[in-house]
Structures are given as structure tokens and as C-alpha cells.
Design an enzyme around this catalytic site. Structure first.
Site, PDB file in Angstrom:
ATOM      1  CB  THR A 137      -0.931   0.009   1.222  1.00 27.66           C
ATOM      2  OG1 THR A 137      -0.154  -0.065   2.418  1.00 27.66           O
ATOM      3  CG2 THR A 137      -1.886  -1.183   1.173  1.00 27.66           C
ATOM      4  CG  ASP A 138       4.548   3.381   2.315  1.00 29.09           C
ATOM      5  OD1 ASP A 138       3.895   4.435   2.202  1.00 29.09           O
ATOM      6  OD2 ASP A 138       5.589   3.309   2.994  1.00 29.09           O
ATOM      7  CG  ASP A 139       6.455   0.633  -3.005  1.00 28.49           C
ATOM      8  OD1 ASP A 139       7.309   1.148  -3.735  1.00 28.49           O
ATOM      9  OD2 ASP A 139       6.732   0.020  -1.969  1.00 28.49           O
TER      10      ASP A 139
END
Length: 720
Positions: free
Chosen positions: A433-435
Site C-alpha cells: 500500500t505504501d508504494d
């Protein structure tokens, strides 16, 4: 069944499995994303005298920094910097090649040379740059690797290391993974390692001990270890290379049991007792049992099915190295396509770095993450006029890296369409989710361009947003790889003493998702966003800062939250935001910069303190600039001067400190209270972070200063 029984059953077996079915008010269509929220621009007037001493130096600094960054771009358009971790990476590969019968592999002596370069003055090996103490696990593994290379116990380097190991309590204090490695080379009894039965592969998805309730990194690692644990293979070191000197009272008198943690609870005691029972069952009932053989075949299929295109597994070192050894033990020859591909990755420059006669194998690689951050930095610097072809090539490379196949996350969300981005070159099973959030920010400015619309950028963004919405956890935050991956009971099993075994939501990841949604124009009134804001507010510390799960530490967390709140349209004059800004200003140091040591994950007195660094200074600056309080302009100016004054002649910044976090070693993957006087005994780690995994991303020193200085320049220009 009474209510207590129901509660216990739910704790053990988990809730009933549910599928995500997007409601009409949560699914996002392309029309919703047509009018992005621009990042709120500062409106307060600046006292020009505060910034006047910069003159043209700020602009010149940015020009030089962008030139350097463009010079690091790969021919196909992406960026990738080295990811530095600790000596366990080189030591374990050296031992793995020995185990595989490749003792003459040309990489082994090069890894040994790297280990010698990394040794500390006191004879130990540490987990991060500047650590006050060495790490018992890295030191024992490095010692064993050098012995496997034929270094004598009388060698001064090894004598120094052995003395340090003995003074630190010896082998009784090593972690689970180090025990596995010693067992693999015949130096530790397999019966005294945590048992991990391969039958776990059959646990149903809604059972608490299903592999899909473990974090991505733990899941991908425990599957091959389950085979090794069942078969108990070893390739003993040569007699002259054995580690007798680390058993000063003899092996027969050595206590191989796991050290007892302070404050051990009933669950922990239950799992330790169960582990001993599993060892008895394995030794007496399951050797070559038909049920066990079927489980191992199932595990082998899982491993082969999960191999990445570049030959590794999971985009990280542990499942790669354990996967190779597990397959080898089951009769897979080194020339088998799966094995050959995995071994060839050791020569891939995406994983391996050579310097002189030494080689390092990275714990992971970060090309997708680095490329999107590079794009963000260049866009913040308004570098399109000078570098349009280079930036377009990077955007095309990034757009093509969207993952459009289902991975492990879909076990819990079978009805959700894929649309995330992964961190590494080849890791389609595990987008995060961060990327994905940062990719959406990096690609957002391409939506208005007709040529990019034809390339499908709008569809990619829509898929990414919908995937992120589906991945939101019940608490309102986002974990890195899975939805609601927060079964803390899993951290109590003996196998999980290495560090984080679950992946609960974190504030820094949630902040990046909020920033992406704000940049794309999603309304802050959407339930998904309101829920996320509530989560962020609930996680704020009493002093005003936010914990950094994936970066060091409170400076990272706070520096991520404030720009996110501004992007989503939050009122930045609210008291809780003022408190966060006050915390940042209070932790600025005399030289104008900010710094926070990795030791802050264990020591309260280290929170917000440490040698100043370019990346951490930039994070603090971006937070203060986003809040745009006139009373912070002096602190902002001092921070800018810090970055300007420390830029190298080639346009780069130097940074040896580790400012990235793999996991802090708490076991539960999230912030804990550090005021427990028995904490170090309970976690079996102090400020040396023996259960933690810290990282240094080489390009952090460049991306974030460019972003911070660019935003500071915009702050000044708007008021001139």
C-alpha cells in the site's frame, strides 16, 4: 456455549472469513478523479529578512541536486540506490553456499572480505551505523561464516569476535534464525530449534495460525523453513572449522533452551510447551509419514509457485535463501530451472554490489520506490523544463510496473481487482500500500496530458485507488501488505522471536495513502477518508509526534502526517497539528538540522535525538512547511541553511546513518510503551536492536532534501 467460551474460540480460530464487496459509495470511477486537489499553497506572509541570507543559494542548490539525481538514472528510466542492512546478509549467503555444496563458489571469499570490512573495533558486528553496541546474532553468524571459509579460530579477527561473544553471554542469547543457521552447519541440535511443521500449509484461512495471518515477510520465510524444520538437514563444517571455542564448557553441558523472557504470559508458556510436544511427535511419529510427505509436497508447490521472475522469493533475502536450501534438501539439483534461476540472481546487480575484492548481497532492492520518489522530487523542483524526456521515461517505467495479477492479499479479498505497486524489480505476489500510494502521487500530474491518457494513466490510477480502498483495515489505517493483519497472538509462538511477525496498520503508511487521495481530489468527507483521519488522530503521542513504523522514527512519522493532512484539506490551525509542529521545532538542533537515532526504538531519551541527517531534516521541514505557521519560519530557514551548507560539490548529500526501518523488533509491528523498566528483558533487545532490522536507503539523502528545499522555495516565491 457461554460468552467466555465464544471469546476464546474467536481468539483461537478467528472470525468467519468474509469477502470484500465494494459498496457503491466506496468504489471509485474515473469521473471522481478528474479534478485533483492541488496541494494547499501557503498563504501567510513571510518575513523576508528571515530568508534573505539565502540569496540564490537555494535555487543553485536545487539545480545542482537535480543534476546529480538525473545523472543516477538508469538507461530505461528508473532509479535504484543501494539498500544497506547488516552483516547477517553476507554471512548467511556464505553459509548457504556451504550448505548447498558450493564451498568453492567464487562469491564466498568476496562475502568474507565484506564481513571483514564491516567488523567493529570491539570485534562485533552491528545492526546499524552508529549503534552503541554490537549485535550477538550478526556477530555469531559472521563468525561462523568466516570459519566456514577456513579462517582459523586463532586468527586475530576471530579471536576478537569470540571474546566479544563470550563477554556478551555467549550462544544462549542468540535468536531463532541464528539457531537455525547453526543447525544447518551441524553446530546446534535441530531438536532445540522452534518446530515449524509443514502441515501449517493446510490450515484454513480463517484459522488464527493460517499462514495468511502472518505478515508477508514472515509467511514467505516460514514456508521453506517448515521443510527444513521437518527434515532437519545439516552439512557440518570441516572438523578443523567447528565452533568448539563458542562452547567453552563443552557442548554436553550447554543449555540449548530458548532464553526466558521477562513477564512471559500464559500464551507464550503454552506455545513453548506445545513446541516441545511437536518435537516429540516429529521424532517419533512423523518421520516419512505419508501425511507429512503430502504436506511437504504441498509446501514445495507453494514455494515454486511463488518464485519471482528474477529468481528470488518475496522480494527479500530470507525466503530466497531458505527456499534454495529447502528445495536442495528435497532433491532439486542445482541445474534445475528453479534452482538455477535462484542462484543466478546472486550475480544480478539488482541484488549484488561489488567493491574491490568484496561483495554485498542486499536484503531487498528498491527500484520502484526509488523511481517514484525521484519523480516526486523532480516535480517538486519544477524540473520538467530541463528534464522532460528523462521524467517521461521514468513515468512510463513506473506505469508499466503496476501489478495487475492477484497475490497473497487476495486470499482475504478474492473479489477485489488488483492495482497496486510493489517495491522491488520482480514481486508481483506482494504489492504494498505504501508504494501504491506514492506511485499515485508521482503519476497524478500526468493525468491531464493527452498522450498519457492514451497510455492508460487514468485507468491505472483508478485501479490503484480502488485497491487501496479495499485494503483499508477496520481501524481506518493501512498495513503495508495485507488488510487487518493484526493477530498479536502470533507473536507469542517461539518461531516469531526474530521481530515483527504481523503487519498491522501504521500511521506513516496511512499518511501516504491520505496524501495520495488528497492529491487526486478525493473528498475528505468520504467515509474511507474520515475513518483514516480519525485513525491518525488516535495514534498521535501525548507529546504531539507520530511513530515511524517504516522510517526512523518520530521525525519520519510526523513528517509524513502533516503533509498528508494538508493535502486532504484538514484545517492546519487545529491544536493537535500545532502540537505536532511544536514537537518538531523543539527537536531542531543547534546546526539547524534534525536527527533521530535508531536507538529511539528502545530508549525514550533518544526519541527525536541523534546525529543530524539530510533525510530527517527534510522530513521535519516538509512537515513544518505543510502546516505553514509564521512562527516556524525561522526554524524552516535554519533547516534550509543546514541542507544548503552541507551539499557536496557534486550536488549530492552524504549520509551514513540508517534512517529506514524494516522492523523495530517489538514483535507486534507497531508502537509500544518504552517506559517499562523490564522492556529490554521482555523483548531480549536493548538499544543495539537485536530483534530489529534497520536499513539505509542510499538515495534518501537526495530525494527528500530536494522535496523540502523545493517546497521552501515555493513558500518564499509566493510571498515575494
Amino acid at each position: 456455549m457461554n460468552s467466555l467460551s465464544r471469546l476464546l474460540m474467536k481468539k483461537i480460530f478467528g472470525a468467519e472469513k468474509t469477502s470484500y464487496k465494494p459498496a457503491s459509495d466506496t468504489i471509485i470511477g474515473t469521473d471522481t478523479l478528474k479534478r485533483p486537489n492541488r496541494r494547499p499553497e501557503p498563504t501567510a506572509k513571510v518575513d523576508k529578512t528571515i530568508f534573505k541570507t539565502m540569496g540564490n543559494s537555494l535555487n543553485n542548490t536545487l539545480v545542482s541536486a537535480c543534476d546529480w539525481l538525473i545523472g543516477q538514472q538508469k538507461p530505461d528510466g528508473h532509479w535504484v540506490g543501494a539498500v544497506e542492512s547488516n552483516a547477517s546478509m553476507e554471512a548467511e549467503w556464505c553459509l548457504a553456499l556451504w550448505f548447498l555444496g558450493l564451498e568453492d563458489h567464487p562469491l564466498r571469499p568476496r562475502l568474507g572480505n565484506a564481513l571483514l570490512e564491516m567488523q567493529r573495533e570491539d570485534g562485533s558486528w552491528g545492526v546499524y551505523f552508529g549503534a552503541g553496541n554490537g549485535d550477538i546474532n550478526a556477530t555469531v553468524e559472521a563468525y561462523a561464516a568466516l570459519r566456514s571459509l577456513g579462517y582459523s579460530a586463532d586468527n586475530p579477527v576471530l579471536k576478537k569476535a569470540a571474546t566479544w561473544i563470550t563477554e556478551k553471554g555467549g550462544l544462549k542469547n542468540i535468536r531463532v534464525f541464528t539457531r537455525y543457521w547453526l543447525a544447518l552447519i551441524g553446530e546446534w541440535p535441530w531438536e532445540k530449534t522452534p518446530n515449524l511443521p509443514p502441515e501449517i500449509i493446510w490450515f484454513p484461512d480463517n484459522f488464527v495460525f493460517s499462514i495468511y495471518n502472518f505478515a508477508q515477510w514472515a509467511r514467505a520465510t516460514m514456508v521453506p523453513i517448515a521443510i527444513l524444520s521437518a527434515r532437519r538437514p545439516s552439512r557440518p563444517l570441516r572438523p578443523q572449522d567447528r565452533l568448539d571455542e563458542l562452547f567453552p564448557e563443552g557442548r554436553a553441558r550447554f543449555d540449548y533452551e530458548l532464553p526466558k523472557k521477562e513477564g512471559i504470559n500464559l500464551w507464550s508458556q503454552f506455545f513453548r510447551t506445545t513446541d516441545r510436544g511437536l518435537h516429540w511427535v516429529q521424532s517419533n511419529l512423523l518421520k516419512r509419514n505419508s501425511l507429512r510427505e503430502a504436506a511437504i509436497r504441498h509446501v514445495l508447490e507453494w514455494i515454486i509457485r511463488h518464485q519471482d521472475a528474477d529468481g528470488g522469493w518475496g522480494g527479500i533475502q530470507p525466503p530466497w535463501v531458505y527456499g534454495l536450501m529447502a528445495l536442495h534438501g528435497e532433491g532439486y539439483q542445482l541445474y534445475h530451472p528453479v534452482m538455477a534461476k535462484a542462484l543466478s540472481a546472486l550475480d544480478d546487480p539488482g541484488w549484488r554490489h561489488d567493491r574491490g575484492e568484496s561483495s554485498w548481497i542486499q536484503a531487498t532492492n528498491s527500484p520502484v520506490w526509488d523511481t517514484m520518489l525521484a519523480l516526486m522530487a523532480l516535480k517538486d523542483a519544477k524540473a520538467e523544463d530541463r528534464f522532460t524526456p528523462e521524467m517521461d521515461k521514468a513515468a512510463g517505467w513506473l506505469l508499466a510496473r503496476q501489478v495487475k495479477v492477484k497475490g497473497d492479499w487476495s486470499i482475504k479479498l478474492p473479489d477485489v481487482e488488483p492495482g497496486g505497486w510493489a517495491f522491488e524489480y520482480a514481486n508481483d505476489r506482494y504489492p504494498d500500500t505504501d508504494d501504491t500510494a506514492v506511485a499515485l502521487i508521482a503519476l497524478s500530474s500526468y493525468r491531464d496530458k493527452e498522450e498519457w491518457q492514451k497510455k492508460g494513466v487514468e485507468d491505472a490510477i483508478t485501479r490503484g485507488v480502488n485497491w487501496l480502498i479495499a485494503m483499508q483495515s477496520e481501524c481506518g489505517g493501512w498495513g503495508a501488505f495485507d488488510k487487518d493483519n493484526n493477530r498479536s497472538i502470533l507473536s507469542k509462538i517461539p518461531f516469531c522471536d526474530f521481530g515483527e511477525s504481523i503487519d498491522p496498520p501504521s500511521v506513516d503508511v496511512t499518511a501516504h495513502v491520505l496524501e495520495a487521495f488528497g492529491t487526486l481530489g478525493l473528498s475528505r468527507d468520504m467515509p474511507v477518508i474520515q475513518k483514516a483521519i480519525d485513525y491518525v488522530r488516535s495514534e498521535q503521542e501525548a507529546e504531539g509526534a507520530w511513530f515511524g513504523r517504516w522510517g526512523v522514527n518520530y521525525i519520519y512519522g510526523t513528517g509524513a502526517v502533516l503533509p498528508a493532512l494538508a493535502a486532504i484539506g484538514e484545517d492546519m490551525t487545529q491544536p493537535y497539528i500545532t502540537k505536532a509542529c511544536d514537537w518538531l521545532v523543539a527537536h531542531q538542533q543547534e546546526d539547524g538540522g534534525w536527527g533521530e537515532s535508531c536507538s529511539s526504538y528502545m530508549e525514550i531519551d533518544s526519541i527525536g535525538k541523534g546525529p543530524t541527517t539530510p533525510s530527517q531534516t527534510a522530513w521535519a521541514l516538509m512537515g513544518l512547511i505543510a502546516a505553514n505557521r509564521p512562527e516556524d519560519y525561522e526554524a524552516i530557514a535554519k533547516g534550509c541553511h543546514y541542507l544548503i551548507d552541507r551539499q557536496e560539490q557534486d550536488g549530492s548529500w552524504k549520509e551514513e546513518e540508517f534512517t529506514g526501518t524494516g522492523f523495530p523488533g517489538y514483535g507486534v509491528g507497531q508502537t509500544i510503551k518504552l517506559d517499562d523498566p523490564a522492556l529490554s528483558k521482555r523483548l531480549l533487545q536493548g538499544a543495539e536492536l537485536s530483534r530489529a532490522f534497520m536499513l539505509r536507503y542510499d538515495f534518501y539523502r537526495q530525494f527528500f532534501p530536494i522535496m523540502a528545499l523545493s517546497r521552501a522555495e515555493r513558500l518564499i516565491d509566493l510571498n515575494n
